[in-house]
Design a protein around this motif. Sequence first.
Motif, PDB file in Angstrom:
ATOM      1  N   UNK A   1      49.169 -67.684  23.627  1.00 32.51           N
ATOM      2  CA  UNK A   1      49.966 -67.057  24.660  1.00 32.51           C
ATOM      3  C   UNK A   1      49.628 -67.662  26.017  1.00 32.51           C
ATOM      4  N   UNK A   2      50.671 -67.965  26.776  1.00 33.61           N
ATOM      5  CA  UNK A   2      50.488 -68.526  28.102  1.00 33.61           C
ATOM      6  C   UNK A   2      50.452 -70.033  28.160  1.00 33.61           C
ATOM      7  N   UNK A   3      50.248 -70.705  27.007  1.00 31.58           N
ATOM      8  CA  UNK A   3      50.119 -72.162  27.018  1.00 31.58           C
ATOM      9  C   UNK A   3      51.375 -72.856  27.532  1.00 31.58           C
ATOM     10  N   UNK A   4      52.548 -72.321  27.220  1.00 34.82           N
ATOM     11  CA  UNK A   4      53.802 -72.960  27.607  1.00 34.82           C
ATOM     12  C   UNK A   4      54.656 -72.079  28.521  1.00 34.82           C
ATOM     13  N   UNK A   5      54.203 -70.871  28.783  1.00 24.23           N
ATOM     14  CA  UNK A   5      55.047 -69.890  29.473  1.00 24.23           C
ATOM     15  C   UNK A   5      55.449 -70.341  30.870  1.00 24.23           C
ATOM     16  N   UNK A   6      54.565 -71.024  31.581  1.00 21.91           N
ATOM     17  CA  UNK A   6      54.850 -71.440  32.949  1.00 21.91           C
ATOM     18  C   UNK A   6      55.425 -72.854  33.027  1.00 21.91           C
ATOM     19  N   UNK A   7      55.715 -73.431  31.867  1.00 17.13           N
ATOM     20  CA  UNK A   7      56.276 -74.786  31.815  1.00 17.13           C
ATOM     21  C   UNK A   7      57.509 -74.764  30.921  1.00 17.13           C
ATOM     22  N   UNK A   8      58.688 -74.441  31.484  1.00 19.25           N
ATOM     23  CA  UNK A   8      59.896 -74.314  30.654  1.00 19.25           C
ATOM     24  C   UNK A   8      60.179 -75.554  29.812  1.00 19.25           C
ATOM     25  N   UNK A   9      59.925 -76.737  30.357  1.00 21.59           N
ATOM     26  CA  UNK A   9      60.207 -77.958  29.599  1.00 21.59           C
ATOM     27  C   UNK A   9      59.350 -78.032  28.344  1.00 21.59           C
ATOM     28  N   UNK A  10      58.070 -77.708  28.461  1.00 23.42           N
ATOM     29  CA  UNK A  10      57.188 -77.709  27.293  1.00 23.42           C
ATOM     30  C   UNK A  10      57.658 -76.696  26.259  1.00 23.42           C
ATOM     31  N   UNK A  11      58.113 -75.523  26.714  1.00 22.42           N
ATOM     32  CA  UNK A  11      58.627 -74.522  25.789  1.00 22.42           C
ATOM     33  C   UNK A  11      59.892 -75.023  25.096  1.00 22.42           C
ATOM     34  N   UNK A  12      60.772 -75.671  25.849  1.00 22.14           N
ATOM     35  CA  UNK A  12      62.016 -76.175  25.269  1.00 22.14           C
ATOM     36  C   UNK A  12      61.730 -77.235  24.201  1.00 22.14           C
ATOM     37  N   UNK A  13      60.696 -78.046  24.413  1.00 26.18           N
ATOM     38  CA  UNK A  13      60.378 -79.117  23.464  1.00 26.18           C
ATOM     39  C   UNK A  13      59.771 -78.599  22.167  1.00 26.18           C
ATOM     40  N   UNK A  14      59.453 -77.298  22.117  1.00 27.63           N
ATOM     41  CA  UNK A  14      58.975 -76.714  20.858  1.00 27.63           C
ATOM     42  C   UNK A  14      60.051 -76.781  19.781  1.00 27.63           C
TER      43      UNK A  14
END
Length: 508
Positions: free
Chosen positions: A417-430
Amino acid sequence: MTDLTKLTAAELAEQLRSGETTAVAAAEAHLARIDEVDGAVHAFLHVNREEALNDAAAIDERRAAGETLHALAGVPIAVKDNLATKGMPTTAASKILEGWIPPYDATVVSRLREAGLVILGKTNLDEFAMGSSTEHSAFGPSRNPWDLDRTPGGSGGGSSAAVAAFEAPLALGTDTGGSIRQPASLTGTVGVKPTYGAVSRYGALAMGSSLDQIGPAARTVLDAAMLHDVIGGYDHHDATSIKTEWASMADAARAGQRDGALEGLRIGVPKELASGDGFEAGVAESFQKSLELMRERGAVIVELETPHFEYAVAAYYLIMPAEVSSNLARYDSVRYGLRTGEGTVEQVMSATRREGFGAEVKRRILLGTYALSAGYFDAYYGSAQKVRTLVQDDFNKAFAQADVLAAPTSPTTAFRFGDKLDDPTAMYLADITTIPANLAGVPALSIPSGLSSTDGLPVGLQLMAPVREDARLYTSAAAIERALTDEWGEALLAKAPQLTSDSKAGDR
């Protein structure tokens, strides 16, 4: 945890048919399991306790009277909370719909009821299905039963977590860019996105109308196929529903369990989806081991180039927000849902949407509105649709060389939790490996392929088949599932840490 909650849906269905157990006993066992562990997992937003027990009792009465019932009658199921359920809250995990009770059922929910499945409740998700971790739920995130400090994926993390935690043997999800398959990968379960139009979307709270598809979450390929048979087929309520005669997916899955089912199967591996930046070593290793196992069982591995797949994420994040901005315009404080503020209609609408929508939903509405605005439509939305056509062409060329395509379902295992929450691009690349299937409308499925050597968490293997070839997908997946299960020596979920009522975040 009782033995009934450990059974697959197919096993439980057989015990119900034979009289070894009852629908009431099955419902009670799963409700007790929810009571025991959902405080830690938070898979459910609403538990349908009284109605579930009443429905289960009615199934037992019908079976005792000698009535011929559907094979899954009496089997419990969970439903993602962006599917309309008459008399039950449907919130899409958003404050703007908090407390809304629909006056109708989604078509898939109607079909569940007609077949006699027992609805346990509604599962958590990222708000309006926008996210890859359930961290964007207005009512708090779901947690991964394998490690409560990690996400179960998203947007359908609640459905996959419920299945992985033995709170339900089956669940329904929706998949716009990977929202059934990616959570399946992160929780060690099975998740299916059918061919676009193969399952009615009527009653699903729309996110991206040209991308959304409802599908099964389960613990085995056969279970998913049996559920697919219940919910699939033409529906005149849905203008995108396909008029076709579909084979039995359960029969297709059973065919894949036979000896020699992998012999001669051509499995294509698009290099653009198999490796690259962001792919964890444990995921890549698991995928290669799976390919080698398939080769040993007689499959033919074909390396493929799909040059336009690398642009799929960029195209998706123009097309999807554009459709989001259109679909969410209906939440205007006037017709239904949250209403807040005072003043003119415009002022009340603005106040309601500001308070009712979360940050990620607002971000996508803004992106979509911009992409559709005068002067930018052709440059952004129009260009993205052209890329979509190129991705579809890549699939057509790939399926001329292979029967199914294979790739890792997610480039990583469950993240914290929190690893990608503040980085939308990283979340999208999931969703980098799952998005192409949604752009092309092809059926795709994730099955567990083992545990990562780096962190001991589940890894998912994704299979894709041509449009309308869902039966081929199930046959191939069942054959690979059997080979992988033989290799493990036991079901993957049997290795999962067992949650108890004392489980807390940080426990394994």
